[in-house]
Motif scaffolding. Sequence first.
Motif, PDB file in Angstrom:
ATOM      1  N   ASP A  35      -5.898  33.259   7.068  1.00  0.00           N
ATOM      2  CA  ASP A  35      -5.499  34.327   5.725  1.00  0.00           C
ATOM      3  C   ASP A  35      -4.028  34.319   6.017  1.00  0.00           C
ATOM      4  O   ASP A  35      -3.701  34.781   7.060  1.00  0.00           O
ATOM      5  N   THR A  47     -12.474  37.059  12.352  1.00  0.00           N
ATOM      6  CA  THR A  47     -13.496  36.316  12.911  1.00  0.00           C
ATOM      7  C   THR A  47     -13.655  34.842  12.336  1.00  0.00           C
ATOM      8  O   THR A  47     -12.732  34.328  11.532  1.00  0.00           O
ATOM      9  N   ASP A  48     -14.338  34.298  13.011  1.00  0.00           N
ATOM     10  CA  ASP A  48     -14.533  32.848  12.615  1.00  0.00           C
ATOM     11  C   ASP A  48     -15.652  32.689  11.544  1.00  0.00           C
ATOM     12  O   ASP A  48     -16.113  33.653  11.073  1.00  0.00           O
ATOM     13  N   ALA A  49     -15.917  31.275  11.212  1.00  0.00           N
ATOM     14  CA  ALA A  49     -16.990  31.290  10.273  1.00  0.00           C
ATOM     15  C   ALA A  49     -18.378  31.793  10.609  1.00  0.00           C
ATOM     16  O   ALA A  49     -19.164  32.168   9.585  1.00  0.00           O
ATOM     17  N   ALA A  91     -10.004  36.170   7.994  1.00  0.00           N
ATOM     18  CA  ALA A  91     -10.417  34.751   8.674  1.00  0.00           C
ATOM     19  C   ALA A  91      -8.874  34.277   9.105  1.00  0.00           C
ATOM     20  O   ALA A  91      -7.726  34.929   8.753  1.00  0.00           O
ATOM     21  N   THR A  97     -13.197  41.637   6.849  1.00  0.00           N
ATOM     22  CA  THR A  97     -12.762  40.865   7.748  1.00  0.00           C
ATOM     23  C   THR A  97     -11.992  40.027   7.384  1.00  0.00           C
ATOM     24  O   THR A  97     -11.575  39.897   6.137  1.00  0.00           O
TER      25      THR A  97
END
Length: 631
Positions: A505, A525-527, A502, A500
């Motif tokens: 990035d 995606t989130d955390a 972030a 995935t």
Amino acid sequence: MKPYERRVLPGWVPEFARLGGMRVRSVTRVLGSAVLVGLVAGFGAVLFYYATRVAAHYALGELTGYHPQPRPGGEPSMGSLPEDARPLVPWLLLIVPAVGGLLSGWLVYTFAPEAEGHGTDAVIEAYHHADGYIRPRVPLVKIIASAITMGTGGSGGREGPIAQIGAGFGSFLGDVLRFRPSERRVLTAAGMGAGIAAVFRAPLAGALFAAEVLYWSPEFEAEVIIPAGIASVVSYTTYGAFFGWQPLFAMPDLRFGDPKRLLAYLGLALAMAALGMVYTHVFYGVTDLFRRWKIPNHVKPAIGGLATGAVALGLYFGFGRDASVLSVLSFGYDAVQRAITDETNVGIGLLLAIALGKILTTSLTIGSGGSGGVFGPSMVIGGCGGGAFGLALHHMWPSFCPHPASFVVVGMAGFFAAAAKTPFSTLVIVSEMTGGYHLLLPALWVCVLAYLLADRQSIYRAQLESRAHSPAHTGSDVRVLLANVRVGRFLPPAGEPVPTLAADDDLRVVVARMSSAKLPVLPVTDAAGTLLGIVDIEHIHVTREKGEDGAPLLARDLMRTDVTPLAVNDTLDLAQELFVDNDLLALPVVDDREHRRVVAVIRRHEIASAYLQYVHGRRTSSSGESVPPPA
């Protein structure tokens, strides 16, 4: 909350709207296109009617002196083409159809050989074997060749050319709008139904005919009915705006009110089944004879035209120069109208001669490669054959058949049901052509019995037994299986990390991770692992081309948020649709569409490969061992 109910997007767009949108768009564009197909079929029917009437006026009327009378009650007059009292010149009935066949044969076999014969069969063939594709030039060649053939005395009907005009435009429109093959097939069939609806003034029958005529078994093509219904309504109203709304044939008020008469109609069903079998076997016997004949195809229709004229001339002299028997030429609807309105003053022998003679002339005209339909002649054959049966019954047992005209109407329906294997659409079309709705019960009785009693030979050779035998539906059983298999069965082993990105990035990280994962698509995606969007390698290139020099690019700048992910509970048929709709080679898989936690990324070809292994009863594990598919 159930899967597919909603999706976390800006504005909280309902997920069912997203998924249903694909189907809605497909249905909407097919139905909208059906309106255009109906318009073209309607105007084509108007143009073709004028063309055939003009050709018949000059070729038959002005040259030979033959003017069919009486014309069907609902057939519009051509006031601009006055019919003079020129006497009949019988020997020209040999020459004119032969010349017409020569011209038609040259036109068809030079420019569009698939326009030969009866057009409805060509449309059925295109539906099953060519994804509904018809060359654009075919309808144009068909309309000219058919007008020449029937205008010069060849025996045929208007419905075949009109069906091919409507179907040809449906095919053309499907190509222009880049429809899927399944959608183009539906438009092609809808165009065929629209042509029938216009030329016979039978909109309901047109829709049913398009769905029923594709198979000789009692099976309908359900996906065709609604688009064909819309196209048929539009074509009928277009044609009616020019020529009025009355049924094709004028008829008295005939009613059914005595159950014992069903016995008489049982006899009619037997007679029409036998006559239908004679028609189909003679027609294809003559057709096969001409095809085996080693002479140029261009001249075969001329020979067929000459033979057609010879049959008509023989009957003319055989019946003491009675011009009524010349209904075996051209359309022949005058014989049906005469049998309906003058039911007790026409002879049994004359009606039988027209019925059997029409079988011969239609077989010679169309079987030799001439251009025209076979539905119209079938109405003449069935009407005259039924009328002869009714007159005979009326003379012997008047209480069983007080009105022979009712046997003319029901005979038309029963005969074509036996010959074309279309009992229900034929029932409706004859009722709409005549306005004889009070005869629906005996017509249904005769149509079903005649269909059951006749053999499997159909006047439409391109018909197939059922959907299971149609190449157009190859893979239907696969789609059924796809609907029972879930995406979750093909996920990688638990614990395997999911690649995935972030949102923060940068481009360097994005490219490196895509390269190491060897995936064309990566989820952002989130955390908590919730899907925010996806980054597509092609989208990266486009964004870089449009970006400002020196400006840093992050994953949030590159990602798409308009992508619908796969869910673990999605079926494989839905997965295939999502791959097509998103136009991506890979898609993220989420646990469900409420929480949207990413659990995998699956390539499109992996779904196909895994499914093939599933179908063959095994699934390859990560170690390479062959194991049964999970329950």
